[in-house]
Design an enzyme around this catalytic site. Structure first.
Site: not given
Ligand code: 13P
Length: 274
Positions: A110, A188
């Protein structure tokens, strides 16, 4: 293809009481939807969207015990890079300990781990190796920063981050056959996490196509890798992501801390994949 909606609870909620309240809401809503037949989320046989939550490691055993007979899977947010088992690694939690707690998956890589714990290539190769050795399945997170996005380096950054998978396949070719079952990629963009900013669905779709093609190049069996989008997904924008064939689900932060918004997102993917 089955969709996946995963709640990354990060360092939330603050207390066991609040964790249990969130689970109560989640399980009650799932039951109610199944009873009312307004969604297939509660019915095992016909479900098109698999739900998963990743609580903080202190809550992992309690959450996985409560979810054992529910349609929701439990995942860790990270595992130790140093040993799959036991050892003098203060503060770490091993793949074996996570598996023993009842979790069957772990997130890895992450961007918050990369940013605050300097996680990078070698450490992530070790973590993936340990996870697979303990039969944990992995949600591997990748994504570019705002500056990299502005400089149009998204695909280049992603290729570098995905080389972790490539190296693992070279080191352990026996994993190639099962890669698609063991691994999900979550794209992400760092600049979209917790900001309310999102890339266009077209941008996400193109990036996901690139990720699928790249991973298929490392493992021919993974010819349609599950790729989720994460970053400011909410009940309002989930439909638009869910409608795109390249977006196989969502990794959700903030909106996963309320049962209502988490299940609204899940429902968007459930409907799109029915
Ligand atoms: P948000 O949905 O709060 O933007 O976070 C995304 C995230 O980092 C999920 O791992």
């Amino acid at each position: 293809m089955q969709a996946w909606v995963i709640g990354n609870w990060k360092q939330n909620p603050a207390t066991r009481h609040d964790v249990n309240a969130l689970l109560d809401n989640l399980l009650t809503e799932i039951d109610a939807k199944a009873q009312a037949n307004t969604s297939l989320l509660g019915s095992h046989s016909d479900r098109h969207c698999q739900l998963m939550v990743a609580p903080s490691c202190i809550h992992l055993a309690e959450v996985s015990t409560r979810l054992k007979h529910s349609p929701v899977i439990c995942a860790a947010q990270d595992i130790s890079e140093h040993s799959a088992n036991t050892g003098a690694y203060t503060g770490d939690c091993s793949a074996k300990q996570v598996a023993d707690s009842g979790a069957t998956w772990t997130l890895l890589g992450h961007s918050e781990r990369r940013q605050y714990h300097s996680e990078a290539h070698d450490s992530l190769v070790k973590k993936l190796t340990h996870a697979f050795a303990q039969n944990l399945r992995v949600v591997f997170c990748i994504g570019e920063t705002q500056a990299q996005y502005d400089n149009k380096q998204t695909l280049e950054v992603i290729d570098t981050q995905l080389s972790v998978i490539k190296d693992l396949m070279t080191q352990q070719p026996e994993l190639v056959a099962s890669l698609a079952n063991r691994l999900i990629i979550a794209y992400e963009p760092v600049w979209a996490i917790g900001t309310g900013k999102v890339p266009t669905v077209e941008e996400v779709s193109k990036t996901h196509a690139h990720i699928k093609q790249t991973v298929a190049g490392f493992a021919s069996t993974a010819d349609n890798m599950t790729v989720l989008y994460g970053g400011s997904v909410n009940a309002e924008n989930a439909d638009s992501f869910a409608a795109d064939a390249m977006i196989d689900g969502a990794l959700v932060g903030g909106a996963s801390l309320k049962a209502e918004s988490f299940l609204a997102i899940a429902n968007a993917f459930e409907q799109a994949h029915s």
